[in-house]
Design a protein around this motif. Structure first.
Motif, PDB file in Angstrom:
ATOM      1  N   PHE A  32       0.833  -1.217   0.000  1.00  0.00           N
ATOM      2  CA  PHE A  32       0.000   0.000   0.000  1.00  0.00           C
ATOM      3  C   PHE A  32       0.861   1.257   0.000  1.00  0.00           C
ATOM      4  CE2 PHE A  32      -3.249  -2.770   2.356  1.00  0.00           C
ATOM      5  CZ  PHE A  32      -3.789  -3.220   1.162  1.00  0.00           C
ATOM      6  N   ILE A  33       1.973   1.218   0.709  1.00  0.00           N
ATOM      7  CA  ILE A  33       2.885   2.367   0.724  1.00  0.00           C
ATOM      8  C   ILE A  33       3.470   2.575  -0.670  1.00  0.00           C
ATOM      9  CG2 ILE A  33       5.102   3.211   1.600  1.00  0.00           C
ATOM     10  CD1 ILE A  33       4.359   1.860   4.303  1.00  0.00           C
ATOM     11  N   ASP A  34       3.925   1.487  -1.284  1.00  0.00           N
ATOM     12  CA  ASP A  34       4.504   1.580  -2.631  1.00  0.00           C
ATOM     13  C   ASP A  34       3.503   2.098  -3.655  1.00  0.00           C
ATOM     14  OD1 ASP A  34       6.912   0.653  -1.691  1.00  0.00           O
ATOM     15  OD2 ASP A  34       6.614  -1.418  -2.391  1.00  0.00           O
ATOM     16  N   LEU A  35       2.253   1.663  -3.533  1.00  0.00           N
ATOM     17  CA  LEU A  35       1.206   2.083  -4.475  1.00  0.00           C
ATOM     18  C   LEU A  35       0.579   3.426  -4.110  1.00  0.00           C
ATOM     19  CD1 LEU A  35      -0.629  -1.330  -5.021  1.00  0.00           C
ATOM     20  CD2 LEU A  35       0.957  -0.172  -6.585  1.00  0.00           C
ATOM     21  N   GLN A  36       0.990   3.982  -2.975  1.00  0.00           N
ATOM     22  CA  GLN A  36       0.458   5.238  -2.463  1.00  0.00           C
ATOM     23  C   GLN A  36      -1.056   5.190  -2.269  1.00  0.00           C
ATOM     24  OE1 GLN A  36       1.997   8.512  -4.769  1.00  0.00           O
ATOM     25  NE2 GLN A  36       4.106   8.058  -4.172  1.00  0.00           N
ATOM     26  N   LYS A  37      -1.533   4.078  -1.759  1.00  0.00           N
ATOM     27  CA  LYS A  37      -2.946   3.898  -1.411  1.00  0.00           C
ATOM     28  C   LYS A  37      -3.099   4.269   0.070  1.00  0.00           C
ATOM     29  CE  LYS A  37      -4.323   2.037  -5.318  1.00  0.00           C
ATOM     30  NZ  LYS A  37      -5.323   2.635  -6.154  1.00  0.00           N
ATOM     31  N   LYS A  38      -3.252   5.558   0.336  1.00  0.00           N
ATOM     32  CA  LYS A  38      -3.201   6.086   1.699  1.00  0.00           C
ATOM     33  C   LYS A  38      -4.286   5.516   2.612  1.00  0.00           C
ATOM     34  CE  LYS A  38       0.417   8.613   1.415  1.00  0.00           C
ATOM     35  NZ  LYS A  38       1.598   8.170   2.132  1.00  0.00           N
ATOM     36  N   GLU A  41      -3.384   2.027   3.411  1.00  0.00           N
ATOM     37  CA  GLU A  41      -2.182   2.075   4.240  1.00  0.00           C
ATOM     38  C   GLU A  41      -2.554   2.369   5.697  1.00  0.00           C
ATOM     39  OE1 GLU A  41       1.719   4.916   4.956  1.00  0.00           O
ATOM     40  OE2 GLU A  41       0.755   5.001   2.994  1.00  0.00           O
ATOM     41  N   VAL A  71      -1.151   9.031   8.742  1.00  0.00           N
ATOM     42  CA  VAL A  71      -1.541   8.808   7.344  1.00  0.00           C
ATOM     43  C   VAL A  71      -2.941   9.361   7.101  1.00  0.00           C
ATOM     44  CG1 VAL A  71      -2.028   7.058   5.587  1.00  0.00           C
ATOM     45  CG2 VAL A  71      -0.002   6.844   7.027  1.00  0.00           C
ATOM     46  N   TYR A  74      -2.803  13.033   6.896  1.00  0.00           N
ATOM     47  CA  TYR A  74      -2.150  13.414   5.642  1.00  0.00           C
ATOM     48  C   TYR A  74      -3.158  13.476   4.495  1.00  0.00           C
ATOM     49  CZ  TYR A  74       0.819  13.082   1.506  1.00  0.00           C
ATOM     50  OH  TYR A  74       1.404  13.298   0.280  1.00  0.00           O
ATOM     51  N   THR A  75      -4.128  12.570   4.494  1.00  0.00           N
ATOM     52  CA  THR A  75      -5.111  12.552   3.408  1.00  0.00           C
ATOM     53  C   THR A  75      -6.033  13.761   3.464  1.00  0.00           C
ATOM     54  OG1 THR A  75      -6.816  11.310   4.610  1.00  0.00           O
ATOM     55  CG2 THR A  75      -5.157  10.019   3.388  1.00  0.00           C
TER      56      THR A  75
END
Length: 193
Positions: A32-38, A41, A71, A74-75
């Motif tokens: 999820f971090i790599d795909l930026q799926k906040k 994540e 996180v 952040y969204t």
């Protein structure tokens, strides 16, 4: 829906199962971090925190829950923040130890956010207040419990939720009785009927 009570791990096969689940959750978290799926994540951080709670690793519980909150913040999505604050409180509320930790998530984080998001969240405010009152009752904090119980009554009346209103009257009666306020206790018992 019944609340799941989180109990500490005692048996080695349970411990292995939770550690396996934790490994899977951490791998998912990395994806999820790599795909930026906040959003996913944030939920994965919280899930890992819940597993660490079951494994009784307090320091890691706090770390993972804090990261889930970071996180979510952040969204900028208040609904995600609200959902995660309540879920973080639920980890402790439904748990077998450090239950008082749930109070800060409900009272200091989720409830103020629910209030600022407006009237469409009144049901959520009521739900959070009910959890808070229940938690305060187990921690024997009658004065603060009384304050939140009055909020529950006001929210129940606002929503027109007669059942919750009666429960709130009964809860207020019991609290006043415990505090030695006989007349007020009787008044609220009569209102509950």
């Amino acid at each position: 829906m019944r609340a799941l009570v989180l109990t500490p791990v005692s048996d080695s096969s349970d411990s292995r199962a939770y550690k396996s689940s934790l490994d899977y959750t951490k791998r998912s978290l990395g994806i999820f971090i790599d795909l930026q799926k906040k959003e996913k994540e944030a939920h994965a951080w919280l899930q890992a925190g819940k597993i660490y709670y079951i494994l009784r690793q307090s320091e890691l519980v706090d770390l993972y829950i804090q990261e889930a909150q970071n996180v979510a913040l952040y969204t900028g999505d208040p609904n995600l923040g609200l959902e995660l604050f309540e879920a973080a409180g639920d980890i402790f509320f439904n748990g077998a130890w450090e239950r008082e930790e749930g109070m800060s998530f409900y009272r200091d984080r989720a409830l103020p956010l629910a209030v600022t998001t407006g009237n469409r969240k009144v049901e959520l405010q009521l739900q959070l207040c009910n959890k808070l009152v229940s938690l305060l009752a187990t921690l024997e904090e009658p004065q603060e419990d009384l304050e939140v119980a009055h909020m529950v009554l006001a929210l129940s009346i606002t929503l027109g939720d007669r059942l919750n209103e009666r429960v709130a009257y009964h809860r207020l009666a019991a609290l006043h009785h415990r505090l030695g306020h006989g007349k007020l206790g009787e008044h609220f018992y009569l209102k509950a009927v």
